[in-house]
Enzyme design. Structure first.
Site, PDB file in Angstrom:
ATOM      1  N   CYS A 126      -6.928  -6.246  -2.973  1.00  0.00           N
ATOM      2  CA  CYS A 126      -5.420  -7.152  -2.917  1.00  0.00           C
ATOM      3  C   CYS A 126      -5.412  -8.318  -3.677  1.00  0.00           C
ATOM      4  O   CYS A 126      -4.628  -8.682  -4.415  1.00  0.00           O
ATOM      5  CB  CYS A 126      -5.001  -7.076  -1.431  1.00  0.00           C
ATOM      6  SG  CYS A 126      -4.522  -5.651  -0.831  1.00  0.00           S
ATOM      7  N   LYS A 161      -5.818  -8.399  -7.395  1.00  0.00           N
ATOM      8  CA  LYS A 161      -4.594  -7.802  -8.135  1.00  0.00           C
ATOM      9  C   LYS A 161      -3.236  -8.546  -8.149  1.00  0.00           C
ATOM     10  O   LYS A 161      -2.447  -8.728  -8.562  1.00  0.00           O
ATOM     11  CB  LYS A 161      -4.497  -6.320  -7.551  1.00  0.00           C
ATOM     12  CG  LYS A 161      -3.202  -5.742  -7.907  1.00  0.00           C
ATOM     13  CD  LYS A 161      -3.372  -4.291  -7.362  1.00  0.00           C
ATOM     14  CE  LYS A 161      -3.307  -4.029  -5.576  1.00  0.00           C
ATOM     15  NZ  LYS A 161      -1.737  -4.148  -5.369  1.00  0.00           N
TER      16      LYS A 161
HETATM   17  C1  UDX Z   1      -5.999  -9.478   2.240  1.00  0.00           C
HETATM   18  C2  UDX Z   1      -5.026 -10.099   3.159  1.00  0.00           C
HETATM   19  O1  UDX Z   1      -5.518 -11.026   4.180  1.00  0.00           O
HETATM   20  C3  UDX Z   1      -4.127  -9.012   3.762  1.00  0.00           C
HETATM   21  O2  UDX Z   1      -2.884  -9.840   4.767  1.00  0.00           O
HETATM   22  C4  UDX Z   1      -3.392  -8.258   2.767  1.00  0.00           C
HETATM   23  O3  UDX Z   1      -2.505  -7.322   3.265  1.00  0.00           O
HETATM   24  C5  UDX Z   1      -4.260  -7.522   1.940  1.00  0.00           C
HETATM   25  O4  UDX Z   1      -5.344  -8.606   1.310  1.00  0.00           O
HETATM   26  P1  UDX Z   1      -8.100  -8.179   2.688  1.00  0.00           P
HETATM   27  O5  UDX Z   1      -8.109  -7.744   1.202  1.00  0.00           O
HETATM   28  O6  UDX Z   1      -8.591  -6.770   3.381  1.00  0.00           O
HETATM   29  O7  UDX Z   1      -6.812  -8.496   3.043  1.00  0.00           O
HETATM   30  O8  UDX Z   1      -9.365  -9.127   2.942  1.00  0.00           O
HETATM   31  P2  UDX Z   1      -9.503 -10.612   3.458  1.00  0.00           P
HETATM   32  O9  UDX Z   1      -9.772 -10.597   4.727  1.00  0.00           O
HETATM   33  O10 UDX Z   1      -7.976 -11.311   3.385  1.00  0.00           O
HETATM   34  O11 UDX Z   1     -10.375 -11.076   2.671  1.00  0.00           O
HETATM   35  C6  UDX Z   1     -10.432 -11.224   1.150  1.00  0.00           C
HETATM   36  C7  UDX Z   1     -11.614 -11.986   0.485  1.00  0.00           C
HETATM   37  O12 UDX Z   1     -11.438 -13.200   0.839  1.00  0.00           O
HETATM   38  C8  UDX Z   1     -13.022 -11.331   1.167  1.00  0.00           C
HETATM   39  O13 UDX Z   1     -13.809 -11.131  -0.146  1.00  0.00           O
HETATM   40  C9  UDX Z   1     -13.651 -12.354   1.732  1.00  0.00           C
HETATM   41  O14 UDX Z   1     -14.821 -12.341   1.904  1.00  0.00           O
HETATM   42  C10 UDX Z   1     -12.786 -13.614   1.293  1.00  0.00           C
HETATM   43  N1  UDX Z   1     -12.778 -14.655   2.220  1.00  0.00           N
HETATM   44  C11 UDX Z   1     -11.881 -14.829   3.204  1.00  0.00           C
HETATM   45  C12 UDX Z   1     -13.445 -16.002   1.904  1.00  0.00           C
HETATM   46  O15 UDX Z   1     -14.112 -16.036   0.835  1.00  0.00           O
HETATM   47  N2  UDX Z   1     -13.154 -16.941   2.820  1.00  0.00           N
HETATM   48  C13 UDX Z   1     -12.173 -16.939   3.713  1.00  0.00           C
HETATM   49  O16 UDX Z   1     -12.253 -17.994   4.329  1.00  0.00           O
HETATM   50  C14 UDX Z   1     -11.693 -15.603   3.943  1.00  0.00           C
END
Ligand code: UDX
Length: 475
Positions: A279, A282
């Site tokens: 997500c 993209k």
């Molecule tokens: C995300 C959004 O949170 C969600 O609302 C949307 O619908 C889809 O995209 P997701 O892709 O499942 O969800 O992952 P998320 O938990 O948001 O983490 C995204 C990335 O950020 C991961 O690689 C995670 O490791 C990284 N991350 C997240 C960090 O590096 N630091 C943080 O504090 C939080």
């Protein structure tokens, strides 16, 4: 209600199973026959908490699978489009799957139907779907198009759906908004949470979902703006971590102070090797493309992407700093998924780092609790060895690299880690340990935005080690 969900990827499968859980009669449509067969056999194609239970509970009762979009469309009041919207080369979202589904629906329906965009799409998609349906012969009074973006996170997708921070319903007519809202009624009136077999969620009893009604365009923008803001928070904290490294401060302490301001908040302030997944990368590009198409330069988004890319390079430089040369070094890579709780490796920073280290001539043994099967498909030539557990991966490695924030990695037995490694070196891309703990365990520890812990050597217990090193230095 009679609901069709088109596309059985993460969003579609979870939404379909959850709508069935709310008591609706759901048909999940996909053109991948293999996937449909697997679902019909009772398999769950993705690693997602509570999803196998929901599929088991509703398969053949309230949840059906088909590849016949026309029949599914004809029998449904609401059709959720949850097909992929991958990025094109210029970053703009490829909406050809959405268009093709809209055409098929237009030709099939013979009664008032609402088409709901569930995939993350750029603003104006709603009006395009409408136009395409009219062009394909659907009479204007026979359908409406709504936008109902999905905010679920992988790994906690089911509970995110059933216990949402908000439900956004974007519609340009009251009739249309009312029907989409009805689909979520058990969450909004709270009746779902009183069911004895409800999927457990937040500890916030009594819970009621907050529903926000907007125009279709606003709903489309809410999704892009939310993801861009969250990505910005991560890149912000990663940039702060780099400043911390430069001046000798500790980013975790800075974050505690920063995040305690209720206007900023502690969540999504975890420094690391950058965000990945299907997500954020993209959606950032697509949102930037939307701005550009409308004559706006949203330079802030460029910077968010730049900081994120640079974070991987910074980590690689840390590995070099810890090991000097890389060619021929044997490394244990713990974590391949883009984050914990999922087997998804799309745009995973962990995978990018492993690939970069292979190019440098490193020998990698990897372990991930969920993503190894998918990762193995990316290394068909056996370029990476896969271990049965984290300790197996560590045996005789020159260093341990922590690449995904799995809870189990943060609970590793440190004396055992030290005894298995050839050199007591841990490079942590997710700040899973405190430097003090690593120093006490006699490990050399390099993390994000915090001072390095050096001085650990093989065979000596922690404290004595550091002292021995300091004595060496003094000598
Ligand atoms: C995300 C959004 O949170 C969600 O609302 C949307 O619908 C889809 O995209 P997701 O892709 O499942 O969800 O992952 P998320 O938990 O948001 O983490 C995204 C990335 O950020 C991961 O690689 C995670 O490791 C990284 N991350 C997240 C960090 O590096 N630091 C943080 O504090 C939080």
């Amino acid at each position: 209600m009679k609901i069709a969900v088109v596309g059985s990827g993460y969003v579609g499968l979870v939404a379909g199973a959850c709508f069935a859980e709310l008591g609706h009669d759901v048909v999940l449509v996909d053109n991948d026959q293999q996937k449909l067969n697997a679902l019909q056999r009772g398999e769950c194609p993705i690693h997602e908490k509570f999803l196998p239970e929901l599929l088991e509970r509703h398969r053949g009762q309230l949840l059906h699978f088909t590849d016949d979009l026309a029949a599914a469309a004809r029998q449904s009041q609401l059709i959720f489009i949850a097909v992929g919207t991958p990025p094109k080369e210029d970053g703009d979202a490829d909406l050809s799957y959405v268009e093709s589904v809209a055409k098929d629906i237009a030709v099939a329906i013979d009664d008032y139907t609402i088409v709901v965009e569930k995939s993350t799409v750029p603003v104006y998609t709603n009006s395009w779907i409408r136009r395409i349906m009219l062009l394909n012969g659907a009479p204007a009074e026979m359908f409406d198009v709504a936008s109902n973006p999905e905010f679920l996170r992988e790994g906690s997708a089911v509970t995110d759906f059933l216990y949402p921070d908000r439900i956004v319903v974007g519609a340009d007519s009251e009739r249309c908004a009312a029907a989409v809202k009805e689909a979520y009624e058990p969450l909004v009136d709270g009746s779902y949470y009183n069911q004895p077999d409800a999927i457990p969620g937040r500890d916030l009893a009594p819970f009621r979902a907050h529903l926000i009604q907007t125009s279709a365009k606003s709903a489309e923008l809410i999704k892009h703006a939310s993801n861009a803001f969250l990505a910005m928070k991560i890149s912000f904290v990663n940039a702060v971590a780099s400043v911390c490294e430069a001046v000798g401060a500790d980013v975790e302490q800075v974050c505690e102070g920063l995040g305690s301001d209720s206007r900023i908040g502690r969540r999504f302030l975890r420094p690391g090797i950058g965000y990945g997944g299907s997500c954020f990368p993209k959606d950032l590009l697509a949102f930037r493309a939307v701005a550009r198409e409308n004559g706006l330069q949203f330079g802030l988004l460029d910077e968010v992407v730049t900081v994120n890319d640079e974070q991987r390079n910074r980590f690689l430089r840390k590995v070099k700093k810890a090991l000097w040369t890389l060619k021929g070094k044997k490394l244990a890579a713990l974590g391949l998924a883009f984050k914990n709780g999922t087997d998804d490796i799309r745009e995973s920073p962990a995978m990018a780092i492993v690939k970069a280290l292979l190019r440098e001539g490193c020998v990698i043994t990897a372990f991930d609790p969920a993503a190894m099967e998918r990762a193995a498909q990316e290394f068909p030539d056996g370029a990476v060895n896969f271990a049965a557990g984290p300790y197996e991966a560590l045996r005789d490695a020159d260093a341990c690299l922590l690449l995904t924030e799995w809870e189990d990695f943060g609970a590793l037995d440190l004396p055992r880690v030290k005894s298995l490694l050839r050199y007591p070196i841990v490079v942590d891309g997710r700040n899973l340990f405190s430097p003090e703990k690593m120093r006490a365990a006699g490990l050399n520890y390099y993390s994000i935005g915090r001072p390095d812990v050096t001085g650990g050597r093989n065979g000596l217990p922690g404290k004595a080690l550091t002292e021995a090193f300091e004595e060496d230095q003094a000598a």
